[in-house]
Design an enzyme around this catalytic site. Structure first.
Site, short mmCIF file in Angstrom:
data_model
loop_
_atom_site.label_atom_id
_atom_site.label_comp_id
_atom_site.label_asym_id
_atom_site.label_seq_id
_atom_site.Cartn_x
_atom_site.Cartn_y
_atom_site.Cartn_z
N TYR A 23 0.85 -1.19 0.00
CA TYR A 23 0.00 0.00 0.00
C TYR A 23 0.88 1.24 0.00
CZ TYR A 23 -3.99 -2.95 1.16
OH TYR A 23 -4.99 -3.90 1.13
N ARG A 37 -3.25 4.51 3.87
CA ARG A 37 -4.63 4.28 4.30
C ARG A 37 -5.60 4.70 3.21
NH1 ARG A 37 -5.23 5.74 10.61
NH2 ARG A 37 -6.77 4.11 10.51
N CYS A 54 -6.79 -6.16 -6.87
CA CYS A 54 -6.52 -5.61 -5.54
C CYS A 54 -5.93 -6.65 -4.60
CB CYS A 54 -7.79 -5.02 -4.94
SG CYS A 54 -9.29 -5.56 -5.70
N SER A 60 2.97 -3.33 4.20
CA SER A 60 4.43 -3.16 4.15
C SER A 60 5.16 -4.34 4.80
CB SER A 60 4.86 -1.89 4.85
OG SER A 60 3.78 -1.04 5.00
#
Length: 103
Positions: A23, A37, A54, A60
């Site tokens: 992300y 976020r 997705c 991470s």
DNA sequence: GCACTGACCGGTC
DNA sequence: AGACCGGCCAGTG
């Protein structure tokens, strides 16, 4: 759809099969390194779920994280050849460089 | 325009 | 190493 979402989704679309991205990296590629976020929010709300892998987006730490869809990201990843152990993947092995897939 | 929420991250304890 | 806490950012009511 806002500019940021578009960018984030666009990047997500380009993640090669059998690879994953974090992300944070997507957020970075979208223009806001700290907006990990927001990336999640965009993916959750997006309607292009069918054209956007997705499930190739992980945290991470390598943890798969959550998923709004029906199936589970973990299963899809495994089906693509990405080994998922204890809900997490080997970033060192499957993480791809977004810099290279963006034009 | 303010306040809450969320598929998160990094640093500390 | 594992759990906790605060702070990010964009989207939505």
């Amino acid at each position: 759809m806002t500019n940021f979402s578009e960018h984030a989704l666009e990047v997500t679309k380009r993640i090669p099969k059998g690879k994953v991205a974090t992300y944070a990296d997507i957020a970075k590629a979208a223009g806001s390194p700290k907006a990990a976020r927001a990336v999640g929010s965009a993916l959750r709300k997006n309607k292009n779920l069918i054209i956007i892998p997705c499930h190739r987006v992980v945290r991470s730490d390598g943890f798969v994280g959550c998923y709004s869809g029906k199936g589970d990201k973990t299963g899809l990843l495994v089906a693509e050849g990405v080994a998922v152990v204890n809900g997490r993947v080997e970033l060192a092995r499957y993480k791809c460089r977004l810099e290279q897939i963006i034009d």
